[in-house]
Motif scaffolding. Sequence first.
Motif, PDB file in Angstrom:
ATOM      1  N   HIS A  77      -8.645 -17.860 -15.413  1.00 54.31           N
ATOM      2  CA  HIS A  77      -9.793 -16.956 -15.518  1.00 54.31           C
ATOM      3  C   HIS A  77      -9.921 -16.484 -16.969  1.00 54.31           C
ATOM      4  O   HIS A  77      -8.960 -15.983 -17.559  1.00 54.31           O
ATOM      5  CB  HIS A  77      -9.580 -15.767 -14.578  1.00 54.31           C
ATOM      6  N   CYS A 105     -10.386 -11.685 -10.915  1.00 53.10           N
ATOM      7  CA  CYS A 105     -11.737 -11.726 -10.364  1.00 53.10           C
ATOM      8  C   CYS A 105     -12.179 -10.354  -9.829  1.00 53.10           C
ATOM      9  O   CYS A 105     -11.338  -9.560  -9.390  1.00 53.10           O
ATOM     10  CB  CYS A 105     -11.817 -12.749  -9.231  1.00 53.10           C
ATOM     11  N   PRO A 132     -10.167 -19.035  -6.999  1.00 48.16           N
ATOM     12  CA  PRO A 132     -10.645 -17.663  -7.191  1.00 48.16           C
ATOM     13  C   PRO A 132     -10.064 -16.714  -6.139  1.00 48.16           C
ATOM     14  O   PRO A 132      -9.838 -15.535  -6.408  1.00 48.16           O
ATOM     15  CB  PRO A 132     -12.165 -17.807  -7.029  1.00 48.16           C
ATOM     16  N   CYS A 156      -7.074 -15.195  -7.566  1.00 50.35           N
ATOM     17  CA  CYS A 156      -7.131 -14.860  -8.994  1.00 50.35           C
ATOM     18  C   CYS A 156      -7.128 -13.338  -9.165  1.00 50.35           C
ATOM     19  O   CYS A 156      -8.055 -12.664  -8.705  1.00 50.35           O
ATOM     20  CB  CYS A 156      -8.378 -15.450  -9.642  1.00 50.35           C
ATOM     21  N   HIS A 207     -10.566  -7.938  -6.947  1.00 51.13           N
ATOM     22  CA  HIS A 207      -9.091  -7.989  -6.928  1.00 51.13           C
ATOM     23  C   HIS A 207      -8.489  -6.985  -7.902  1.00 51.13           C
ATOM     24  O   HIS A 207      -7.345  -7.164  -8.344  1.00 51.13           O
ATOM     25  CB  HIS A 207      -8.608  -9.407  -7.269  1.00 51.13           C
ATOM     26  N   THR A 247     -14.831 -11.488 -18.007  1.00 49.84           N
ATOM     27  CA  THR A 247     -15.938 -11.534 -17.046  1.00 49.84           C
ATOM     28  C   THR A 247     -15.402 -11.305 -15.637  1.00 49.84           C
ATOM     29  O   THR A 247     -14.264 -11.676 -15.358  1.00 49.84           O
ATOM     30  CB  THR A 247     -16.655 -12.910 -17.099  1.00 49.84           C
ATOM     31  N   PRO A 248     -16.205 -10.701 -14.754  1.00 43.33           N
ATOM     32  CA  PRO A 248     -15.774 -10.568 -13.347  1.00 43.33           C
ATOM     33  C   PRO A 248     -15.832 -11.904 -12.611  1.00 43.33           C
ATOM     34  O   PRO A 248     -15.211 -12.051 -11.558  1.00 43.33           O
ATOM     35  CB  PRO A 248     -16.782  -9.568 -12.758  1.00 43.33           C
ATOM     36  N   ARG A 249     -16.555 -12.893 -13.151  1.00 41.68           N
ATOM     37  CA  ARG A 249     -16.707 -14.187 -12.487  1.00 41.68           C
ATOM     38  C   ARG A 249     -15.529 -15.089 -12.805  1.00 41.68           C
ATOM     39  O   ARG A 249     -14.965 -15.028 -13.906  1.00 41.68           O
ATOM     40  CB  ARG A 249     -17.998 -14.885 -12.953  1.00 41.68           C
ATOM     41  N   HIS A 250     -15.181 -15.992 -11.889  1.00 43.78           N
ATOM     42  CA  HIS A 250     -14.049 -16.892 -12.094  1.00 43.78           C
ATOM     43  C   HIS A 250     -14.480 -18.108 -12.914  1.00 43.78           C
ATOM     44  O   HIS A 250     -14.679 -19.202 -12.384  1.00 43.78           O
ATOM     45  CB  HIS A 250     -13.452 -17.344 -10.759  1.00 43.78           C
TER      46      HIS A 250
END
Lengths: 334, 334
Positions: free
Chosen positions: B165, B46, B40, B43, B49, B111-114
């Motif tokens: 991702h 994410c 992450p 990434c 970033h 999604t913002p999550r990895h």
Amino acid sequence: MFELRRDPIVGRQVFIAEDRASRPNDFLERDSADSADQSPADCPFCAGHEEQTPEAELEVSAATSSWQVRVVPNKFPALSLNQQAFAPQDTSSLESVPQMPLGAHEVIIETPRHVQDITELSPDEVARVLRVYRQRLRDWSEHDSIRYVSIFKNVGVAAGASLEHAHSQLIALPDVPPAIIAELGSAEYYFAKHRKCIFCQVLTEELSHGKRLVFENESFVAFCAYAGRQPYETWIVPRDHNAQFEHLTNEESLQLAAVIQRLVRSLRSRLSRLSYNLMLHTSPFRQDAADYYHWHFELVPRCTQLAGFEWGTGMFINPLSPERAAAALVASAQ
Amino acid sequence: MFELRRDPIVGRQVFIAEDRASRPNDFLERDSADSADQSPADCPFCAGHEEQTPEAELEVSAATSSWQVRVVPNKFPALSLNQQAFAPQDTSSLESVPQMPLGAHEVIIETPRHVQDITELSPDEVARVLRVYRQRLRDWSEHDSIRYVSIFKNVGVAAGASLEHAHSQLIALPDVPPAIIAELGSAEYYFAKHRKCIFCQVLTEELSHGKRLVFENESFVAFCAYAGRQPYETWIVPRDHNAQFEHLTNEESLQLAAVIQRLVRSLRSRLSRLSYNLMLHTSPFRQDAADYYHWHFELVPRCTQLAGFEWGTGMFINPLSPERAAAALVASAQ
């Protein structure tokens, strides 16, 4: 189970060929198995392991040696000559009546030695393999139920190879496949319009500007395809117009071997872990294509995965221009 | 360099899209890089970033949170809306005059999550992504120069993914791609003959015999394709006839999310290292296909490599019958 199905909407043709022994979960594992892990000790294609393959259809031997090239039926065929009758389905259904695909699937073992590619064979050995292609085409042309024979090589895991020992495959088909129908159609149309072979014309243009030329010798020209589907896609086309690979002369087999070996060596010097497919395109049997068709090989290195865009649209994305690819292959051969 | 080329013989369409930064030798490496190695920390998709991607075309956010779904231009596009003029070639040549492909290539960050797949999103999150597909289709439908938008997911290295991702891709095209032209053509033909949508008819048959059914809910039916090109190829078809995905209702987005998640979970339980492509097929813009076309998704797990036979003939070999595949997916969902 062997079955040839046509998609009810777009007519796409798919062989359903179940290997009853394999479990669904094996597919990924088998596919991703690193063929480099194989050892000659368990290689079914090596000399001394002949009992691990079905009985040979053809063996080429020199008086002084054991076999040099062996042609055996594929142990896990996609189709077979021996099919029992198949009950047609309710024809009110959109599903096509599945045909039992009549044909054959053979493996051409290119050498008794455990080598991984034709670059490790002598030019004479490669030429001998090419003459075995010619012989099998002549043999199959005598089967009234076979219209086309597809001969190809899968080298490297990314190209679909499951065994590393140098080999080719042959699939004998009852009908002409869609890709060849498309070539025949536009070649016949071009000939009707221009009284010229479209492949001869492409060759003339490639030779005149030379910007995609890779190698040429007395009998063959190798050039990167104008609309290559993958980086370094290269076609090998005979200078002399001929529709049927069966007409290859012994001298041409040596010239063709030289071009193929030189091309694969250059590819290896560009691509550290080369995987590639080499496909022969030749005239169907009993088709009067002598004037307008032109046999050739297409070599497609497997550099990028076909992804959702290609599967969904039927278009391709090639991240390297064929002109730059040709220049790189020429340079790496210096 | 951006160029759309047509093969001089069979007319195959190929985007030449060079990433000038990448060296030819990088392709294999990049292709075989194990995406599971990504962390992450590097990434670009994410949260935090955002500066590593081009500026967003669209961001969906809740008042209470940062962005939930982001649509950004692809950093390495296959085509672009901003093309300078292109000098036509000598038209006596067989080569088509290359067109500068006008269009766009976008990434939909789900999604913002990895997380690595939609199975790790909540049903609401997946439904939100599907509504972003709908929104981008509506947005692009207002560009007169865009006829078709291809939306797809590549999950796993074997499916062509380069980043893990969870994301989708969108390619906006000036013309209708060959695969969709083929579907439209036979659907229109079938409608003219039977006054019925061919997809509705296939759905009726699949529901009546049920031998390839995988899941169904109030709005959608998932079944293994009769002529699937790969083991477990599954189509997701809306029960209600509709040509355009733009017409998806919010309620349908939830139902569709449920079917997609359930299908991918079942596939993961069958295939230890699942890679797959998910492709949306929908009506071109400004095409009067409302009567005869029927939008749907095609999901193709990448179990076997396409090899020389498929590349050379245009036919496919599927080692698992769609009936057995469906039974296995239903069983694994119990």
